[in-house]
Design a protein around this motif. Structure first.
Motif, PDB file in Angstrom:
ATOM      1  N   THR A  72      45.252  35.810  47.628  1.00 26.09           N
ATOM      2  CA  THR A  72      44.849  34.557  47.017  1.00 26.09           C
ATOM      3  C   THR A  72      46.094  33.813  46.560  1.00 26.09           C
ATOM      4  N   VAL A  73      46.220  32.581  47.006  1.00 25.92           N
ATOM      5  CA  VAL A  73      47.322  31.717  46.577  1.00 25.92           C
ATOM      6  C   VAL A  73      46.714  30.575  45.785  1.00 25.92           C
ATOM      7  N   LYS A  74      47.114  30.458  44.527  1.00 28.42           N
ATOM      8  CA  LYS A  74      46.669  29.340  43.710  1.00 28.42           C
ATOM      9  C   LYS A  74      47.575  29.225  42.492  1.00 28.42           C
ATOM     10  N   SER A  75      47.355  28.197  41.712  1.00 28.18           N
ATOM     11  CA  SER A  75      48.148  27.978  40.510  1.00 28.18           C
ATOM     12  C   SER A  75      47.555  28.776  39.354  1.00 28.18           C
ATOM     13  N   TYR A  76      48.346  29.714  38.852  1.00 20.16           N
ATOM     14  CA  TYR A  76      47.951  30.516  37.688  1.00 20.16           C
ATOM     15  C   TYR A  76      48.809  30.089  36.501  1.00 20.16           C
ATOM     16  N   SER A  77      48.291  30.219  35.307  1.00 19.82           N
ATOM     17  CA  SER A  77      49.068  29.862  34.115  1.00 19.82           C
ATOM     18  C   SER A  77      50.090  30.940  33.764  1.00 19.82           C
ATOM     19  N   ASN A  78      50.000  32.104  34.389  1.00 18.61           N
ATOM     20  CA  ASN A  78      50.916  33.216  34.125  1.00 18.61           C
ATOM     21  C   ASN A  78      52.340  32.879  34.567  1.00 18.61           C
ATOM     22  N   THR A  79      53.294  33.714  34.160  1.00 17.04           N
ATOM     23  CA  THR A  79      54.704  33.465  34.491  1.00 17.04           C
ATOM     24  C   THR A  79      55.153  34.182  35.760  1.00 17.04           C
ATOM     25  N   TRP A  80      54.335  35.058  36.305  1.00 14.34           N
ATOM     26  CA  TRP A  80      54.737  35.821  37.487  1.00 14.34           C
ATOM     27  C   TRP A  80      54.643  34.973  38.756  1.00 14.34           C
ATOM     28  N   TYR A  81      55.360  35.453  39.796  1.00 11.32           N
ATOM     29  CA  TYR A  81      55.305  34.823  41.120  1.00 11.32           C
ATOM     30  C   TYR A  81      54.221  35.454  41.979  1.00 11.32           C
ATOM     31  N   GLY A  82      54.098  36.762  41.892  1.00 11.04           N
ATOM     32  CA  GLY A  82      53.118  37.493  42.675  1.00 11.04           C
ATOM     33  C   GLY A  82      52.581  38.649  41.867  1.00 11.04           C
ATOM     34  N   TYR A  83      51.385  39.113  42.241  1.00  6.46           N
ATOM     35  CA  TYR A  83      50.748  40.195  41.498  1.00  6.46           C
ATOM     36  C   TYR A  83      49.929  41.054  42.461  1.00  6.46           C
ATOM     37  N   TYR A  84      50.176  42.352  42.433  1.00  3.86           N
ATOM     38  CA  TYR A  84      49.456  43.309  43.269  1.00  3.86           C
ATOM     39  C   TYR A  84      48.513  44.122  42.390  1.00  3.86           C
ATOM     40  N   THR A  85      47.285  44.313  42.857  1.00  2.63           N
ATOM     41  CA  THR A  85      46.323  45.176  42.182  1.00  2.63           C
ATOM     42  C   THR A  85      45.680  46.079  43.216  1.00  2.63           C
ATOM     43  N   ARG A  86      45.631  47.348  42.911  1.00  2.00           N
ATOM     44  CA  ARG A  86      44.931  48.308  43.767  1.00  2.00           C
ATOM     45  C   ARG A  86      43.453  48.263  43.408  1.00  2.00           C
ATOM     46  N   CYS A  87      42.600  48.161  44.420  1.00  3.29           N
ATOM     47  CA  CYS A  87      41.155  48.198  44.177  1.00  3.29           C
ATOM     48  C   CYS A  87      40.545  49.410  44.882  1.00  3.29           C
ATOM     49  N   GLY A  88      41.382  50.337  45.262  1.00  2.00           N
ATOM     50  CA  GLY A  88      40.967  51.559  45.932  1.00  2.00           C
ATOM     51  C   GLY A  88      42.042  51.997  46.894  1.00  2.00           C
ATOM     52  N   GLY A  89      41.882  53.193  47.461  1.00  2.73           N
ATOM     53  CA  GLY A  89      42.876  53.746  48.365  1.00  2.73           C
ATOM     54  C   GLY A  89      43.057  52.957  49.644  1.00  2.73           C
TER      55      GLY A  89
END
Length: 159
Positions: A72-89
């Motif tokens: 997902t690419v969109k404007s977030y208010s957070n300060t990070w450039y990218g974010y990875y989350t595991r949702c399972g193996g």
């Protein structure tokens, strides 16, 4: 005796400075739901997949409409450039922050590729580090767009 030590070290599969976080995917062949953005975004995003796939590692990123993994690419208010989350193996969510990327990039396409290659590194269980690596927070995102030898070595040792 010295030759035996060198041989034993050469046979070791774990790099001395391996950086893993263990929160990535179970296998290095990782599918992601086909994303569709304008060509300005699409080209550097696809280049990120290709840059990992071109390494001498088992990394294989490919698009599949059967995947639960998303980008997902969109404007977030957070300060990070990218974010990875595991949702399972076999599932991951990657977010790219268009607000911070647009704000800080001087070579925009390279910056996008670098951020996505970095997040895909997390999918391959790579942790942040301080060596010459795509996983280094202090890397030049405008110039470093490919996994570095240290990253490839870590992936090879993990899988």
């Amino acid at each position: 005796m010295a030759a035996a030590l060198v041989l034993a070290m050469a046979a070791s599969t774990t790099p001395a400075l391996a950086h893993w976080n263990g929160t990535g995917q179970d296998i290095a062949s990782i599918h992601i739901y086909p994303y569709s953005y304008n060509s300005t975004w699409q080209t550097p995003l696809n280049r990120a997949l290709s840059n990992w796939n071109a390494t001498s590692s088992p990394a294989n990123f490919y698009k599949s409409s059967n995947s639960g993994s998303t980008l997902t690419v969109k404007s977030y208010s957070n300060t990070w450039y990218g974010y990875y989350t595991r949702c399972g193996g076999m599932c991951m969510y990657v977010k790219l922050n268009s607000r911070t990327i647009n704000r800080d990039a001087s070579n925009w396409a390279n910056f996008v590729t670098s951020v996505f290659v970095h997040e895909l590194g997390h999918a391959l269980n790579l942790a942040h580090n301080s060596v010459t690596s795509i996983m280094n927070h202090s890397r030049n995102r405008n110039g470093m767009i490919k996994p570095q030898p240290h990253d490839v070595s870590d992936v090879n040792a993990y899988y």
